[in-house]
Write an enzyme that holds these catalytic residues in place. Structure first.
Site, PDB file in Angstrom:
ATOM      1  N   CYS A 167       0.838  -1.205   0.000  1.00 46.48           N
ATOM      2  CA  CYS A 167       0.000   0.000   0.000  1.00 46.48           C
ATOM      3  C   CYS A 167       0.868   1.248   0.000  1.00 46.48           C
ATOM      4  O   CYS A 167       0.492   2.279  -0.543  1.00 46.48           O
ATOM      5  CB  CYS A 167      -0.922   0.018   1.208  1.00 46.48           C
ATOM      6  SG  CYS A 167      -2.195  -1.232   1.114  1.00 46.48           S
ATOM      7  N   CYS A 194      13.706   8.506  -9.272  1.00 45.66           N
ATOM      8  CA  CYS A 194      12.385   8.000  -8.906  1.00 45.66           C
ATOM      9  C   CYS A 194      12.242   8.084  -7.390  1.00 45.66           C
ATOM     10  O   CYS A 194      13.003   8.779  -6.730  1.00 45.66           O
ATOM     11  CB  CYS A 194      12.168   6.573  -9.405  1.00 45.66           C
ATOM     12  SG  CYS A 194      13.260   5.380  -8.619  1.00 45.66           S
TER      13      CYS A 194
END
Ligand SMILES: [Zn+2]
Lengths: 89, 521
Positions: free
Chosen positions: B255, B476
């Protein structure tokens, strides 16, 4: 929801990780098709999907689950679903 | 013995006797209500026993009021409520699934709720983990949960296990429960809970959620009998029967990485509580403390609930929200956990021979580049500072999502880098570096050639063409995808004459070492 696919096609639904991999929720593929050939068809369209997604997913035809090695025939109008395990929560 | 230890000892003894007393009372109630039910069945009309002036009611006066709204449902009644009160449920994981599940189970008057979780409440949990609240950040999740649950309903017994489950603790804990809820968040724990539940003969409910998708299954129901009798006995599939192969570790998304909508995981947790409550009041699972508590439902109803339970429910909350019920086949005849040919047993698990982390494969940190192909965040920062006043005529933004805003005044020398941010669009919209170009890794990955031009790709090409840049840097969130992106850009020849390097550690390192104010999302 259950819009019938045009003659000569079946619907394939992509869930969870499969949706991310293909960037699609569903699409139409040509019928008829053997279940064990489906993997080749998808691998050709989505490079690497076999190992990353299909190797561990649940495959269903018309809401019933089938083994990928089975010689089940996917017929026109069928609904196939690729359901990878979701593990988080 | 000193007074202190004597006090301690007496307290233990009293608690022990009270527990035994409670069990005896429950057995008595069970038998009483069974007898009264049998007499009802004989007369086929409802006849209340003669009023003698001192009736003992099976439930406390408050309980009739508290549980009245669910007790008056057909199929529940007093027998259903007594079964709920006799039931012991273990919830593993008090997060997005466990919180709503625990709230409704506590509310319904489940006799004992066990909860296992080793985590601490974090700010990033609160949008979905509805038992925890802002002032509980930093507390152990189970302590926070018990506080909140007691204020919902003080009746149930709350038992806490402030630890992450391992095979040995699971084998010790599971036998004293009637039903297990798997509310965990990794493949390892999902296989572990399944294996131990099978060995302990306990049905379990497995649910999960990620992004906008959820799944729910009732597994090992009815439970697999002990090894010798497995052949020919009909019992439900286990998690391994449905997913015999774990997903490749590098494709497992948490998550924290993939994101999750609160109501999606909430729905799945609420559905877990619903299925648990139905399994219990309907009498379709055996209760350790239940004696022979009856249920208002007939055996045939339990049978149909069995058929109903051999399904996977999938929920999809993107676009038009939909639920699908997928029929599961029974067990696999070659399942290594629950079939007649099973190879997993308690001794094997206790010995630690089954390493779940190895079975599921550890996600190996990506490391595909040499040292000369990577730069640190400090170096990136310096490069950006040095070239800050350089005159790169700023092109009009092609579209607000693609090109980060540019407030830098053109003046002094020093060639700036081209920064390619390979996070997805949503993350890029939260925060990005000035003048960085957003080409999400999953988009970049799918490029076969550079003909399918997107705005971002066109911008990259135009910067390359202008020729007054030094180096292309990829960045990233954590520094994994950006390494793969270096290779992909090279392969597509998207560096031109410039060298392509990865910013190691990504924005996590950037926040730690360069910009403390960078949003921590
Ligand atoms: Zn199994």
């Amino acid at each position: 929801m259950s819009l019938k696919p045009p003659p000569g096609f079946f619907t394939i639904l992509y869930f969870a990780g499969a949706k991310d991999y293909t960037h699609k929720e569903k699409e139409l593929l040509e019928a008829p098709l053997e279940v064990n050939k489906l993997l080749d068809v998808l691998e050709k369209k989505y490079n690497g999907i076999g190992e990353k997604i299909l190797s561990s997913c649940l495959l269903t035809v018309n809401l019933g689950y089938v083994d990928t090695t089975e010689e089940t025939l996917i017929r026109e109008g069928d609904e196939v679903a690729i359901i990878p395990p979701v593990s988080s929560g | 013995m000193d007074a202190q230890s004597r006090i301690k000892q007496l307290r233990y003894q009293i608690a022990d006797h009270e527990a035994k007393l409670a069990t005896l009372k429950e057995q008595l109630l069970g038998l009483e209500s069974e007898v009264s039910r049998k007499s009802l069945a004989k007369t086929a009309i409802t006849i209340t026993p003669e009023y003698t002036g001192s009736r003992i009611w099976p439930l406390h006066a408050d309980e009739y009021t508290r549980y009245g709204r669910q007790m008056i449902l057909p199929g529940v009644g007093l027998p259903g409520q007594l079964r709920l009160r006799a039931a012991r449920i273990l919830i593993v994981g008090i997060g997005g699934l466990g919180c709503p599940a625990a709230m409704y189970l506590a509310g319904a008057g489940i006799g004992a709720l066990g909860m296992a979780d080793g985590d601490v409440v974090e700010l990033s949990n609160l949008h979905r983990q509805v038992l925890h609240s802002s002032e509980k950040v930093g507390l152990k999740k189970i302590d926070s949960a018990v506080m909140a649950l007691k204020s919902i309903n003080p009746d149930p017994k709350y038992i806490t296990y402030p630890e992450h489950l391992d095979p040995v603790t699971a084998l010790d804990i599971f036998p004293s429960y009637d039903l297990i809820l798997d509310c965990t968040d990794t493949p390892q724990t999902r296989y572990l809970i399944s294996d131990v539940a099978v060995l302990c003969g306990k049905p379990f409910i497995s649910a999960s959620a990620l992004k906008t998708d959820g799944q729910l299954m009732i597994l090992n129901h009815p439970p697999t009998p002990h090894l010798q009798q497995r052949n020919g006995v009909s019992s439900g599939p286990c998690y391994r029967c449905v997913f015999p192969r774990p997903p490749p570790a590098d494709s497992v998304v948490s998550c924290g990485e993939g994101g999750i909508l609160g109501p999606v995981v909430g729905i799945m947790g609420v559905l877990m509580a619903l299925e648990a409550i139905k399994l219990i009041y309907s009498g379709s699972i055996k209760l350790e403390n239940g004696g022979s508590l009856p249920s208002l439902l007939q055996a045939s109803d339990s049978q149909s609930s069995l058929k109903h339970s051999m399904t996977m429910l999938t929920a999809s909350g993107s676009g038009l929200s939909t639920f699908r019920s997928i029929r599961l086949k029974g067990k696999r005849t070659d399942c290594i956990a629950c079939s007649f040919n099973a190879t997993i047993d308690a001794k094997y698990l206790r010995s630690g021979s089954l390493d779940y982390a190895v079975f599921c494969g550890a996600a190996i940190p990506v490391s595909v580049l040499g040292k000369e192909e990577r730069i640190g965040v400090e170096e990136l920062s310096k490069h950006m500072q040095d070239s800050k006043h350089n005159s790169i005529p700023s092109l009009p933004n092609l579209n607000g999502h693609v090109l980060s805003s540019d407030h830098l005044a053109p003046s002094s020398p020093g060639r700036p880098p081209i920064i390619v941010d390979v996070r997805d669009e949503a993350q890029f919209s939260i925060c990005s570096l000035p003048r960085s170009i957003n080409i999400p890794w999953n988009v970049l990955q799918s490029y076969k050639n550079t003909h399918d031009d997107t705005d971002a790709l066109l911008e990259l090409k135009s910067q390359l063409k202008r020729g007054n840049y030094a180096n292309v840097y990829t960045i990233c969130r954590l520094g994994n995808d950006s390494q793969l992106a270096v290779r992909k850009l090279e392969q597509l020849n998207l560096g031109g004459q410039l060298s392509i390097k990865d910013v190691s550690g990504g924005f996590k390192a950037w926040k730690q070492n360069v910009d403390k104010d960078w949003p921590d999302y």
